[in-house]
Design a protein around this motif. Sequence first.
Motif, PDB file in Angstrom:
ATOM      1  N   ILE A 183     -11.695  28.093 -18.266  1.00 25.26           N
ATOM      2  CA  ILE A 183     -11.855  27.658 -16.871  1.00 25.26           C
ATOM      3  C   ILE A 183     -11.005  28.593 -16.015  1.00 25.26           C
ATOM      4  O   ILE A 183      -9.887  28.947 -16.399  1.00 25.26           O
ATOM      5  N   LYS A 184     -11.558  29.017 -14.881  1.00 24.89           N
ATOM      6  CA  LYS A 184     -10.793  29.923 -14.009  1.00 24.89           C
ATOM      7  C   LYS A 184     -10.392  29.197 -12.732  1.00 24.89           C
ATOM      8  O   LYS A 184     -11.036  28.226 -12.342  1.00 24.89           O
ATOM      9  N   PRO A 185      -9.340  29.680 -12.071  1.00 19.57           N
ATOM     10  CA  PRO A 185      -8.957  29.039 -10.795  1.00 19.57           C
ATOM     11  C   PRO A 185     -10.168  28.947  -9.867  1.00 19.57           C
ATOM     12  O   PRO A 185     -10.920  29.911  -9.719  1.00 19.57           O
ATOM     13  N   GLU A 188     -12.749  -3.230 -15.976  1.00 14.61           N
ATOM     14  CA  GLU A 188     -12.863  -4.615 -15.489  1.00 14.61           C
ATOM     15  C   GLU A 188     -14.228  -5.211 -15.825  1.00 14.61           C
ATOM     16  O   GLU A 188     -14.388  -6.401 -15.995  1.00 14.61           O
ATOM     17  N   PHE A 189     -15.245  -4.330 -15.909  1.00 15.83           N
ATOM     18  CA  PHE A 189     -16.616  -4.831 -16.099  1.00 15.83           C
ATOM     19  C   PHE A 189     -17.230  -4.362 -17.418  1.00 15.83           C
ATOM     20  O   PHE A 189     -18.441  -4.393 -17.590  1.00 15.83           O
ATOM     21  N   GLY A 190     -16.387  -3.893 -18.318  1.00 19.60           N
ATOM     22  CA  GLY A 190     -16.847  -3.565 -19.666  1.00 19.60           C
ATOM     23  C   GLY A 190     -17.840  -2.417 -19.752  1.00 19.60           C
ATOM     24  O   GLY A 190     -18.693  -2.359 -20.655  1.00 19.60           O
ATOM     25  N   VAL A 191     -17.748  -1.485 -18.796  1.00 16.82           N
ATOM     26  CA  VAL A 191     -18.673  -0.334 -18.821  1.00 16.82           C
ATOM     27  C   VAL A 191     -18.232   0.620 -19.946  1.00 16.82           C
ATOM     28  O   VAL A 191     -17.064   0.981 -20.042  1.00 16.82           O
ATOM     29  N   GLU A 192     -19.198   1.025 -20.779  1.00 18.89           N
ATOM     30  CA  GLU A 192     -18.833   1.763 -22.004  1.00 18.89           C
ATOM     31  C   GLU A 192     -18.869   3.284 -21.863  1.00 18.89           C
ATOM     32  O   GLU A 192     -18.285   3.997 -22.674  1.00 18.89           O
ATOM     33  N   GLY A 193     -19.659   3.773 -20.885  1.00 14.86           N
ATOM     34  CA  GLY A 193     -19.845   5.235 -20.851  1.00 14.86           C
ATOM     35  C   GLY A 193     -19.893   5.777 -19.437  1.00 14.86           C
ATOM     36  O   GLY A 193     -20.346   5.087 -18.507  1.00 14.86           O
ATOM     37  N   PHE A 194     -19.442   7.037 -19.305  1.00 17.95           N
ATOM     38  CA  PHE A 194     -19.392   7.687 -17.985  1.00 17.95           C
ATOM     39  C   PHE A 194     -19.925   9.097 -18.104  1.00 17.95           C
ATOM     40  O   PHE A 194     -19.426   9.885 -18.925  1.00 17.95           O
ATOM     41  N   VAL A 195     -20.934   9.417 -17.305  1.00 15.07           N
ATOM     42  CA  VAL A 195     -21.482  10.784 -17.285  1.00 15.07           C
ATOM     43  C   VAL A 195     -21.092  11.422 -15.953  1.00 15.07           C
ATOM     44  O   VAL A 195     -21.373  10.863 -14.888  1.00 15.07           O
ATOM     45  N   PHE A 196     -20.426  12.578 -16.045  1.00 14.48           N
ATOM     46  CA  PHE A 196     -19.945  13.227 -14.826  1.00 14.48           C
ATOM     47  C   PHE A 196     -20.769  14.456 -14.505  1.00 14.48           C
ATOM     48  O   PHE A 196     -21.013  15.305 -15.374  1.00 14.48           O
ATOM     49  N   SER A 197     -21.189  14.542 -13.257  1.00 12.83           N
ATOM     50  CA  SER A 197     -21.964  15.679 -12.758  1.00 12.83           C
ATOM     51  C   SER A 197     -21.005  16.818 -12.410  1.00 12.83           C
ATOM     52  O   SER A 197     -20.401  16.824 -11.344  1.00 12.83           O
ATOM     53  N   SER A 198     -20.844  17.746 -13.366  1.00 10.00           N
ATOM     54  CA  SER A 198     -19.955  18.867 -13.116  1.00 10.00           C
ATOM     55  C   SER A 198     -20.798  20.125 -12.858  1.00 10.00           C
ATOM     56  O   SER A 198     -21.999  20.042 -12.616  1.00 10.00           O
ATOM     57  N   SER A 199     -20.134  21.271 -12.864  1.00  9.65           N
ATOM     58  CA  SER A 199     -20.827  22.474 -12.415  1.00  9.65           C
ATOM     59  C   SER A 199     -20.283  23.709 -13.128  1.00  9.65           C
ATOM     60  O   SER A 199     -19.100  23.768 -13.474  1.00  9.65           O
ATOM     61  N   CYS A 200     -21.152  24.715 -13.274  1.00 10.29           N
ATOM     62  CA  CYS A 200     -20.717  25.991 -13.867  1.00 10.29           C
ATOM     63  C   CYS A 200     -19.702  26.676 -12.962  1.00 10.29           C
ATOM     64  O   CYS A 200     -19.070  27.664 -13.355  1.00 10.29           O
ATOM     65  N   THR A 201     -19.556  26.132 -11.764  1.00  7.79           N
ATOM     66  CA  THR A 201     -18.552  26.689 -10.838  1.00  7.79           C
ATOM     67  C   THR A 201     -17.159  26.706 -11.476  1.00  7.79           C
ATOM     68  O   THR A 201     -16.334  27.542 -11.156  1.00  7.79           O
ATOM     69  N   VAL A 202     -16.921  25.774 -12.415  1.00  8.21           N
ATOM     70  CA  VAL A 202     -15.589  25.713 -13.034  1.00  8.21           C
ATOM     71  C   VAL A 202     -15.251  27.000 -13.800  1.00  8.21           C
ATOM     72  O   VAL A 202     -14.083  27.316 -14.023  1.00  8.21           O
TER      73      VAL A 202
END
Length: 343
Positions: A145-147, A116-130
């Motif tokens: 990736i493990k359960p 809606e607002f023309g945002v071009e990029g998204f950075v997600f804070s993920s974790s080695c927990t995955v």
Amino acid sequence: MATRILVTGGTGYIGSHTTVELQQADYEVVSIDNLSNSNIGVLDGIESITGIRPFFEQVDCTDKQALRAVFEKYPGIRAIINFAASKAVGESVQKPLLYYRNNLVTLLNLLELMPEFGVEGFVFSSSCTVYGQPDHLPVNEDTPIKPATSPYGNTKQICEEIITDAVHAQAPYKAVLLRYFNPIGAHPSAKIGELPLGVPQNLIPFVTQTAAGIRECLSVFGDDYNTPDGSCIRDYIHVVDLAKAHVAAVGRMLSGKSQAPVEVFNLGTGRGLSVLEVIDTFQKVTGVRLNYKIVGRREGDIEQVWADPTRANRVLGWKAESSVEETLLSAWHWQQQLGKNNK
Ligand code: WQD
């Protein structure tokens, strides 16, 4: 006109350090936070370092209308870095619905508002927990990736899948998933750092509070693991190094250099350190003797994990620079500053 970046969870531990690095790279930061796990005074610390007070709105990202108002008030946001999430592993086991609602609704609201607002990029804070307990070490981004072993870790996995599916359905933006290992330490100015509320769950704040006499004794959760000294191994990365990786990721995304609509990077040092090695190093660099005891294992802990960071080094042109000695000293200096501030 400076490039405008929205930082959600902007007064939190990693959000505040990333805001400093963004400002010092000439980005303009709009910071939002619901202040459920951070203190608005952090803005003073940021301003005292950079001379620039970020725009700030107290907003809960699960409130879509309030979030939309931010985009309307601050037009031209080109990218979002999303730190806003609940992040305590143990608490997530006790309150799973709070974690699923907060972490997933926050993400869905942001992804739905971006076009809606023309945002071009998204950075997600993920974790080695995955990665759970990897079968082989070090882990690279192609490690299976493990359960998840906690609702917190599961929210990270689900969020990564939501982002990937949205981008692959031709959403008009790119995304970067940053998988953190163990962020520790504080800004060298000691004007911002980790501010755990209540009894610290993480190792380093408990170490520094024990050294400061706030905690009587540090408990080491197990020394009977299959590691050289029996204690768990982690990849401890200076929070400022981690923050700089976010600046590199945003720059790469906005300059059109991304090779894929979604890119994934492990953010670690590539060095594993055991709990007992952390204690030994902390005592050596600070000269403070730590009172600690070995107790039973903590449920949910994995035995050992550390990163293969070569993709981030090569593609982002980023590398963790701080030694573990510098990093632990920065945590101690921050703790000492907190003590002075609270006198
Ligand atoms: C590290 C090691 C403990 C406290 C979690 C999340 C991760 C990220 C960082 C959000 C373990 C031991 C700890 C103590 C101890 N969070 N320990 N005594 O669990 O590796 O990672 O926090 O992004 O996603 O999973 O970090 O600092 O809690 O523990 O012996 O009082 O220190 O057993 O081996 P963890 P941690």
